[in-house]
Design a protein around this motif. Structure first.
Motif, PDB file in Angstrom:
ATOM      1  N   TYR A 194       0.744 -38.859 -13.246  1.00 22.34           N
ATOM      2  CA  TYR A 194      -0.019 -38.000 -14.148  1.00 22.34           C
ATOM      3  C   TYR A 194      -1.161 -37.274 -13.436  1.00 22.34           C
ATOM      4  O   TYR A 194      -1.949 -36.590 -14.078  1.00 22.34           O
ATOM      5  N   LEU A 195      -1.250 -37.436 -12.131  1.00 20.58           N
ATOM      6  CA  LEU A 195      -2.307 -36.784 -11.350  1.00 20.58           C
ATOM      7  C   LEU A 195      -1.670 -35.902 -10.282  1.00 20.58           C
ATOM      8  O   LEU A 195      -0.871 -36.367  -9.469  1.00 20.58           O
ATOM      9  N   SER A 196      -2.021 -34.629 -10.312  1.00 20.40           N
ATOM     10  CA  SER A 196      -1.517 -33.679  -9.315  1.00 20.40           C
ATOM     11  C   SER A 196      -2.689 -33.156  -8.495  1.00 20.40           C
ATOM     12  O   SER A 196      -3.580 -32.482  -9.025  1.00 20.40           O
ATOM     13  N   VAL A 197      -2.702 -33.488  -7.216  1.00 18.13           N
ATOM     14  CA  VAL A 197      -3.817 -33.106  -6.339  1.00 18.13           C
ATOM     15  C   VAL A 197      -3.322 -32.152  -5.261  1.00 18.13           C
ATOM     16  O   VAL A 197      -2.285 -32.397  -4.633  1.00 18.13           O
ATOM     17  N   ARG A 198      -4.064 -31.084  -5.073  1.00 16.23           N
ATOM     18  CA  ARG A 198      -3.801 -30.159  -3.970  1.00 16.23           C
ATOM     19  C   ARG A 198      -5.050 -30.094  -3.094  1.00 16.23           C
ATOM     20  O   ARG A 198      -6.175 -30.071  -3.604  1.00 16.23           O
ATOM     21  N   VAL A 199      -4.841 -30.058  -1.782  1.00 17.80           N
ATOM     22  CA  VAL A 199      -5.952 -29.979  -0.829  1.00 17.80           C
ATOM     23  C   VAL A 199      -5.782 -28.738   0.030  1.00 17.80           C
ATOM     24  O   VAL A 199      -4.683 -28.469   0.537  1.00 17.80           O
ATOM     25  N   PHE A 200      -6.875 -28.003   0.186  1.00 18.03           N
ATOM     26  CA  PHE A 200      -6.860 -26.783   0.984  1.00 18.03           C
ATOM     27  C   PHE A 200      -7.942 -26.862   2.056  1.00 18.03           C
ATOM     28  O   PHE A 200      -9.042 -27.343   1.800  1.00 18.03           O
ATOM     29  N   TYR A 201      -7.602 -26.385   3.263  1.00 16.29           N
ATOM     30  CA  TYR A 201      -8.571 -26.279   4.352  1.00 16.29           C
ATOM     31  C   TYR A 201      -8.946 -24.810   4.511  1.00 16.29           C
ATOM     32  O   TYR A 201      -8.088 -23.959   4.751  1.00 16.29           O
ATOM     33  N   SER A 202     -10.238 -24.539   4.388  1.00 15.14           N
ATOM     34  CA  SER A 202     -10.747 -23.168   4.416  1.00 15.14           C
ATOM     35  C   SER A 202     -11.350 -22.829   5.775  1.00 15.14           C
ATOM     36  O   SER A 202     -11.777 -23.716   6.533  1.00 15.14           O
ATOM     37  N   ALA A 203     -11.405 -21.549   6.068  1.00 13.63           N
ATOM     38  CA  ALA A 203     -12.048 -21.071   7.300  1.00 13.63           C
ATOM     39  C   ALA A 203     -13.521 -20.763   7.060  1.00 13.63           C
ATOM     40  O   ALA A 203     -14.162 -20.103   7.861  1.00 13.63           O
ATOM     41  N   PHE A 204     -14.056 -21.287   5.957  1.00 18.36           N
ATOM     42  CA  PHE A 204     -15.443 -21.016   5.559  1.00 18.36           C
ATOM     43  C   PHE A 204     -16.178 -22.335   5.385  1.00 18.36           C
ATOM     44  O   PHE A 204     -15.657 -23.277   4.788  1.00 18.36           O
ATOM     45  N   LEU A 205     -17.395 -22.417   5.923  1.00 18.99           N
ATOM     46  CA  LEU A 205     -18.219 -23.614   5.774  1.00 18.99           C
ATOM     47  C   LEU A 205     -19.309 -23.324   4.744  1.00 18.99           C
ATOM     48  O   LEU A 205     -20.257 -22.605   5.025  1.00 18.99           O
ATOM     49  N   PRO A 206     -19.190 -23.853   3.535  1.00 20.23           N
ATOM     50  CA  PRO A 206     -20.157 -23.523   2.484  1.00 20.23           C
ATOM     51  C   PRO A 206     -21.503 -24.197   2.707  1.00 20.23           C
ATOM     52  O   PRO A 206     -21.583 -25.295   3.258  1.00 20.23           O
ATOM     53  N   ALA A 207     -22.561 -23.537   2.247  1.00 23.14           N
ATOM     54  CA  ALA A 207     -23.907 -24.108   2.304  1.00 23.14           C
ATOM     55  C   ALA A 207     -24.230 -24.801   0.986  1.00 23.14           C
ATOM     56  O   ALA A 207     -25.391 -25.030   0.673  1.00 23.14           O
ATOM     57  N   PHE A 208     -23.208 -25.147   0.225  1.00 23.09           N
ATOM     58  CA  PHE A 208     -23.375 -25.718  -1.104  1.00 23.09           C
ATOM     59  C   PHE A 208     -22.142 -26.554  -1.416  1.00 23.09           C
ATOM     60  O   PHE A 208     -21.207 -26.624  -0.627  1.00 23.09           O
ATOM     61  N   ARG A 209     -22.159 -27.193  -2.576  1.00 23.54           N
ATOM     62  CA  ARG A 209     -20.949 -27.827  -3.087  1.00 23.54           C
ATOM     63  C   ARG A 209     -20.848 -27.507  -4.567  1.00 23.54           C
ATOM     64  O   ARG A 209     -21.857 -27.372  -5.260  1.00 23.54           O
ATOM     65  N   VAL A 210     -19.626 -27.359  -5.035  1.00 24.30           N
ATOM     66  CA  VAL A 210     -19.376 -27.052  -6.444  1.00 24.30           C
ATOM     67  C   VAL A 210     -18.396 -28.085  -6.996  1.00 24.30           C
ATOM     68  O   VAL A 210     -17.350 -28.341  -6.399  1.00 24.30           O
ATOM     69  N   ASP A 211     -18.763 -28.687  -8.116  1.00 20.84           N
ATOM     70  CA  ASP A 211     -17.849 -29.527  -8.886  1.00 20.84           C
ATOM     71  C   ASP A 211     -17.656 -28.838 -10.225  1.00 20.84           C
ATOM     72  O   ASP A 211     -18.637 -28.534 -10.915  1.00 20.84           O
ATOM     73  N   LEU A 212     -16.408 -28.596 -10.607  1.00 20.41           N
ATOM     74  CA  LEU A 212     -16.134 -27.807 -11.806  1.00 20.41           C
ATOM     75  C   LEU A 212     -14.996 -28.434 -12.597  1.00 20.41           C
ATOM     76  O   LEU A 212     -13.957 -28.791 -12.032  1.00 20.41           O
ATOM     77  N   SER A 213     -15.213 -28.601 -13.899  1.00 17.47           N
ATOM     78  CA  SER A 213     -14.168 -29.144 -14.774  1.00 17.47           C
ATOM     79  C   SER A 213     -14.264 -28.474 -16.133  1.00 17.47           C
ATOM     80  O   SER A 213     -15.058 -27.548 -16.339  1.00 17.47           O
ATOM     81  N   ASP A 214     -13.465 -28.971 -17.086  1.00 18.91           N
ATOM     82  CA  ASP A 214     -13.522 -28.440 -18.451  1.00 18.91           C
ATOM     83  C   ASP A 214     -14.867 -28.734 -19.108  1.00 18.91           C
ATOM     84  O   ASP A 214     -15.211 -28.141 -20.127  1.00 18.91           O
ATOM     85  N   ASN A 215     -15.632 -29.665 -18.541  1.00 24.69           N
ATOM     86  CA  ASN A 215     -16.912 -30.067 -19.119  1.00 24.69           C
ATOM     87  C   ASN A 215     -18.095 -29.268 -18.592  1.00 24.69           C
ATOM     88  O   ASN A 215     -19.232 -29.458 -19.046  1.00 24.69           O
ATOM     89  N   VAL A 251      -6.710 -17.844   0.111  1.00 26.97           N
ATOM     90  CA  VAL A 251      -6.702 -17.422   1.515  1.00 26.97           C
ATOM     91  C   VAL A 251      -6.882 -18.616   2.459  1.00 26.97           C
ATOM     92  O   VAL A 251      -7.170 -18.440   3.645  1.00 26.97           O
ATOM     93  N   SER A 252      -6.728 -19.822   1.923  1.00 26.06           N
ATOM     94  CA  SER A 252      -6.894 -21.030   2.729  1.00 26.06           C
ATOM     95  C   SER A 252      -5.547 -21.705   2.970  1.00 26.06           C
ATOM     96  O   SER A 252      -4.540 -21.375   2.343  1.00 26.06           O
ATOM     97  N   ARG A 253      -5.555 -22.685   3.847  1.00 26.83           N
ATOM     98  CA  ARG A 253      -4.324 -23.382   4.228  1.00 26.83           C
ATOM     99  C   ARG A 253      -4.120 -24.619   3.357  1.00 26.83           C
ATOM    100  O   ARG A 253      -4.957 -25.524   3.344  1.00 26.83           O
ATOM    101  N   GLU A 254      -3.000 -24.642   2.610  1.00 29.45           N
ATOM    102  CA  GLU A 254      -2.720 -25.816   1.794  1.00 29.45           C
ATOM    103  C   GLU A 254      -2.125 -26.920   2.669  1.00 29.45           C
ATOM    104  O   GLU A 254      -1.260 -26.676   3.499  1.00 29.45           O
ATOM    105  N   ILE A 255      -2.612 -28.147   2.443  1.00 31.30           N
ATOM    106  CA  ILE A 255      -2.194 -29.286   3.260  1.00 31.30           C
ATOM    107  C   ILE A 255      -1.057 -30.032   2.578  1.00 31.30           C
ATOM    108  O   ILE A 255      -1.093 -30.302   1.376  1.00 31.30           O
TER     109      ILE A 255
END
Length: 306
Positions: A194-215, A251-255
């Motif tokens: 019941y859990l589908s996880v996708r991981v992507f490796y980006s060519a960008f190093l963010p100066a922040f973090r974002v957590d986002l959900s329906d809530n 535009v990122s690489r899916e693992i």
């Protein structure tokens, strides 16, 4: 958008902060207790006279004022409550970030994470999402976006960030943490239908973090002494963050999470071996030394938001 929706804050809303509310009540209760102790000592040891009369009056007035303030706030919150409907963007104190983050993975069917190493994400939200999906038997989609730990430019930039925070940054500090998060995602993805996880490796190093959900969503910095911004689902900034994450994922690489490899694996040292690291592209010379380090990160689940 009206400015009040972005910045509406008043005295009582400010005390809706768990940290501020705790300090408010504890401070006044302790102060009231001291007043009661002082009144007891006054009645027991101060002889009758002008001094005793003054002390009685001052202490009684202080205690009554404390009770009035506490009573007024309790009545306000019970009958009226904070003006949650007036604002869509909530400034969040550094000490309240953990509390706000705990709300995001609760009973949601979609979760997006964009950060640098995912130490907190793999330690708490990911575990909560896995548990909710199992209990509810509702499909939950999780997308994780992190910088590519094999990109030398990003490694050097991350090392500089770690140095500025006074944290250890020898070698490639990005690799172990990103792979630890990736493996945690792979294990839960392979063992929860019941859990589908996708991981992507980006060519960008963010100066922040974002957590986002329906809530809602929260935008934080790496420095745990700094505040954050919480966006309600109705906020246009919430949708802006969602769009930004999805665009970066495009535009990122899916693992490849190697579902067959992680079947029946658990979040322990057995989920990280040199053979598994080889599947993620780790150089042969580094696998033996890196495997136990990553295994420790997976098992101990250390993070900044304790």
């Amino acid at each position: 958008m009206k400015a009040t929706k972005i910045t509406a804050i008043d005295f009582f809303d400010d005390l809706s902060s768990p940290y501020a509310r705790k300090r408010f009540f504890v401070g006044f209760i302790v102060f009231g207790g001291l007043c009661i102790v002082a009144m007891y000592l006054d009645h027991q040891f101060v002889p009758n006279g002008a001094i005793k009369a003054v002390l009685d009056s001052v202490l009684a007035n202080l205690l009554s004022s404390i009770l009035v303030i506490l009573g007024f706030y309790i009545l306000y919150t019970f009958f009226i409550g904070p003006n949650d409907g007036l604002k869509e963007v909530v400034p969040t104190r550094a000490r309240d970030i953990s509390e706000a983050m705990k709300q995001l993975p609760e009973k949601t069917r979609s979760y997006l994470f964009w950060g640098r190493s995912g130490s907190y994400f793999r330690s708490s939200p990911l575990i909560v999402l896995d548990g909710y999906a199992r209990r509810s038997k509702i499909m939950t989609n999780v997308d994780v976006l992190m910088p590519d730990p094999f990109d030398e430019r990003l490694i050097n930039s991350y090392r500089d960030i770690k140095d500025s925070l006074g944290e250890e940054s020898d070698g490639n500090p990005l690799l172990a943490n990103v792979l630890a998060t990736t493996i945690c995602c792979a294990v839960l993805n392979a063992n929860n239908r019941y859990l589908s996880v996708r991981v992507f490796y980006s060519a960008f190093l963010p100066a922040f973090r974002v957590d986002l959900s329906d809530n809602g969503s929260i935008l934080t910095q790496d420095d745990k002494s700094k505040g954050a911004l919480f966006f309600k689902p109705s906020s246009e900034f919430h949708e802006l963050l969602r769009t930004s994450i999805l665009n970066e994922m495009a535009v990122s690489r899916e693992i490849n999470l190697e579902e067959a490899t992680f079947k029946k694996k658990k979040l322990d040292s057995g989920s990280c071996t040199p053979e598994i690291l080889a599947r993620f592209g780790v150089a042969e010379a580094a696998r033996s030394a890196l495997a136990p380090k990553i295994a420790t990160l997976i098992e101990e689940r250390r993070h900044r938001y304790t």
